[in-house]
Design a protein around this motif. Structure first.
Motif, PDB file in Angstrom:
ATOM      1  N   CYS A   1       0.853  -1.188   0.000  1.00 29.10           N
ATOM      2  CA  CYS A   1       0.000   0.000   0.000  1.00 29.10           C
ATOM      3  C   CYS A   1       0.889   1.238   0.000  1.00 29.10           C
ATOM      4  O   CYS A   1       2.103   1.136   0.135  1.00 29.10           O
ATOM      5  N   ALA A   2       0.265   2.391  -0.108  1.00 28.25           N
ATOM      6  CA  ALA A   2       0.971   3.653   0.113  1.00 28.25           C
ATOM      7  C   ALA A   2       1.090   3.861   1.625  1.00 28.25           C
ATOM      8  O   ALA A   2       0.249   3.368   2.390  1.00 28.25           O
ATOM      9  N   VAL A   3       2.133   4.544   2.051  1.00 28.81           N
ATOM     10  CA  VAL A   3       2.373   4.797   3.478  1.00 28.81           C
ATOM     11  C   VAL A   3       1.138   5.395   4.141  1.00 28.81           C
ATOM     12  O   VAL A   3       0.735   4.958   5.228  1.00 28.81           O
ATOM     13  N   ASP A   4       0.501   6.359   3.493  1.00 30.67           N
ATOM     14  CA  ASP A   4      -0.644   7.040   4.112  1.00 30.67           C
ATOM     15  C   ASP A   4      -1.940   6.246   4.045  1.00 30.67           C
ATOM     16  O   ASP A   4      -2.964   6.661   4.583  1.00 30.67           O
ATOM     17  N   GLU A   5      -1.925   5.057   3.428  1.00 33.18           N
ATOM     18  CA  GLU A   5      -3.114   4.211   3.372  1.00 33.18           C
ATOM     19  C   GLU A   5      -3.224   3.261   4.575  1.00 33.18           C
ATOM     20  O   GLU A   5      -4.248   2.609   4.747  1.00 33.18           O
TER      21      GLU A   5
ATOM     22  N   ALA B   1      -2.805   3.577   8.496  1.00 33.47           N
ATOM     23  CA  ALA B   1      -2.612   4.472   9.639  1.00 33.47           C
ATOM     24  C   ALA B   1      -1.921   3.760  10.800  1.00 33.47           C
ATOM     25  O   ALA B   1      -1.999   2.531  10.916  1.00 33.47           O
TER      26      ALA B   1
ATOM     27  N   ARG C   1       7.030   6.630  -0.965  1.00 33.24           N
ATOM     28  CA  ARG C   1       5.802   6.622  -0.160  1.00 33.24           C
ATOM     29  C   ARG C   1       5.065   5.284  -0.253  1.00 33.24           C
ATOM     30  O   ARG C   1       3.890   5.189   0.062  1.00 33.24           O
ATOM     31  N   GLU C   2       5.768   4.238  -0.694  1.00 25.45           N
ATOM     32  CA  GLU C   2       5.157   2.921  -0.891  1.00 25.45           C
ATOM     33  C   GLU C   2       5.728   1.896   0.094  1.00 25.45           C
ATOM     34  O   GLU C   2       6.923   1.907   0.377  1.00 25.45           O
TER      35      GLU C   2
ATOM     36  N   ASN D   1       1.144  -1.206  10.950  1.00 25.58           N
ATOM     37  CA  ASN D   1       1.788   0.081  11.178  1.00 25.58           C
ATOM     38  C   ASN D   1       1.813   0.296  12.685  1.00 25.58           C
ATOM     39  O   ASN D   1       0.768   0.453  13.313  1.00 25.58           O
TER      40      ASN D   1
ATOM     41  N   GLY E   1       4.112   4.411  13.035  1.00 24.92           N
ATOM     42  CA  GLY E   1       4.799   4.881  11.839  1.00 24.92           C
ATOM     43  C   GLY E   1       5.845   3.942  11.281  1.00 24.92           C
ATOM     44  O   GLY E   1       6.444   4.212  10.250  1.00 24.92           O
TER      45      GLY E   1
END
Length: 119
Positions: free
Chosen positions: A17-21, A23, A105-106, A40, A43
């Motif tokens: 996923c993308a980092v921001d997907e 939480a 960002r992946e 996650n 972070g």
């Protein structure tokens, strides 16, 4: 309660996923057989086998995440997300760990040979 299982370094890289997907405090399941859970934790990203080693419950679907541990929703076994080590019974066998890396960002997980990557 058991030592962590070593990571297999002969692996294929699979985008999760993308980092921001994903939480902090969340988990997602990678479409592999057997499934891999990617967590996650504040972070940082970690991956383990998705199934509880006690009774094969999906930790990503039915587990509870708190304080860097995942608790099985069936019989309350707990595991350290970072190491896979059992922290509370009834499980006795640690979870298998998988390498995770972030590129840009992946988020990617390293899937060892012998684990099927699904479509």
């Amino acid at each position: 309660m058991g030592e962590p299982i070593a990571v297999d370094h002969t692996a294929r890289s699979v985008r999760v996923c993308a980092v921001d997907e994903l939480a902090p405090g969340a988990v997602t399941k990678v479409n592999t057989l057997p499934a891999i859970a990617v967590f996650n934790v504040d972070g940082e990203f970690f991956a383990t086998s998705d199934l509880c080693s006690h009774d094969n419950s999906s930790l990503s679907d039915e587990g509870y995440i708190e304080n860097g541990e995942v608790e099985c929703g069936w019989h309350m076994a707990k595991f350290c997300i970072k190491s896979g080590v059992v922290t509370a019974p009834p499980a006795k066998t640690p979870l298998r760990k998988f390498d995770v890396r972030v590129e840009g960002r992946e988020v990617y997980v390293q899937v060892p040979e012998g684990i099927l990557i699904r479509g």
